[in-house]
Write a protein that holds these residues in place. Sequence first.
Motif, mmCIF file in Angstrom:
data_model
loop_
_atom_site.group_PDB
_atom_site.id
_atom_site.type_symbol
_atom_site.label_atom_id
_atom_site.label_comp_id
_atom_site.label_asym_id
_atom_site.label_seq_id
_atom_site.Cartn_x
_atom_site.Cartn_y
_atom_site.Cartn_z
ATOM 1 N N SER A 84 0.973 -1.169 0.072
ATOM 2 C CA SER A 84 0.150 -0.038 0.071
ATOM 3 C C SER A 84 1.029 1.103 -0.088
ATOM 4 O O SER A 84 1.946 1.201 0.462
ATOM 5 N N TRP A 86 0.669 3.604 2.076
ATOM 6 C CA TRP A 86 0.920 3.962 3.201
ATOM 7 C C TRP A 86 2.290 3.063 3.781
ATOM 8 O O TRP A 86 3.180 3.651 4.412
ATOM 9 N N ALA A 89 5.366 4.403 2.226
ATOM 10 C CA ALA A 89 5.759 5.574 2.722
ATOM 11 C C ALA A 89 6.466 5.445 3.998
ATOM 12 O O ALA A 89 7.752 6.003 4.481
ATOM 13 N N ASN A 90 5.763 4.561 4.909
ATOM 14 C CA ASN A 90 6.271 4.363 6.385
ATOM 15 C C ASN A 90 7.480 3.509 6.347
ATOM 16 O O ASN A 90 8.285 3.815 7.137
ATOM 17 N N THR A 99 4.268 9.978 8.431
ATOM 18 C CA THR A 99 3.850 9.105 7.591
ATOM 19 C C THR A 99 2.792 10.007 6.436
ATOM 20 O O THR A 99 3.020 9.608 5.172
ATOM 21 N N ARG A 100 1.910 10.566 6.939
ATOM 22 C CA ARG A 100 1.047 11.259 6.208
ATOM 23 C C ARG A 100 1.500 12.315 5.182
ATOM 24 O O ARG A 100 1.331 12.494 4.099
ATOM 25 N N VAL A 103 3.184 10.180 2.529
ATOM 26 C CA VAL A 103 2.513 9.797 1.619
ATOM 27 C C VAL A 103 2.069 10.823 0.548
ATOM 28 O O VAL A 103 2.056 10.821 -0.592
ATOM 29 N N HIS A 104 1.979 11.964 1.146
ATOM 30 C CA HIS A 104 1.451 13.264 0.470
ATOM 31 C C HIS A 104 2.585 13.455 -0.728
ATOM 32 O O HIS A 104 2.214 13.885 -1.802
ATOM 33 N N SER A 115 -4.824 7.305 -3.081
ATOM 34 C CA SER A 115 -3.714 6.677 -2.418
ATOM 35 C C SER A 115 -3.701 5.251 -3.018
ATOM 36 O O SER A 115 -3.030 4.395 -2.504
#
Length: 131
Positions: A84, A86, A89-90, A99-100, A103-104, A115
Amino acid sequence: MVHTWVSTAPATSSHHKSSTYVYTSSSRRKASSFNWRIARGFFFLIAFLLLFSGFTLVRVFASSGESVPVQAHEVVVSIDSGDSLWGIANANKKDGMDTRKAVHEIQKRNALTSSQVDVGQQLILPESILP
């Protein structure tokens, strides 16, 4: 309600002719109604032109959807089954980075509107999130 105005002109000859002019409010109402139709038509024309020009500007300034080629310090990852945005990115962000935000940044770099990612898709991870 109809109002009537009557005026009599003075006699102009020995026969005592009189002229009578009758004005009714219905004729005024017709003229007023015609003026309102013109005003409404003008308003809709202006509204249409503003809307059309707004759509034109949006189309002109919209991005082409093409992504910029990979830069020297960026990383390309392939999406596998179960991955995913998320999770990617994490796993690849700097320590202490939200993490947000990561993701952005990935969405922005890859011109993604959501996403959701697909198996086999390749994503470019921007230098700003990499450790």
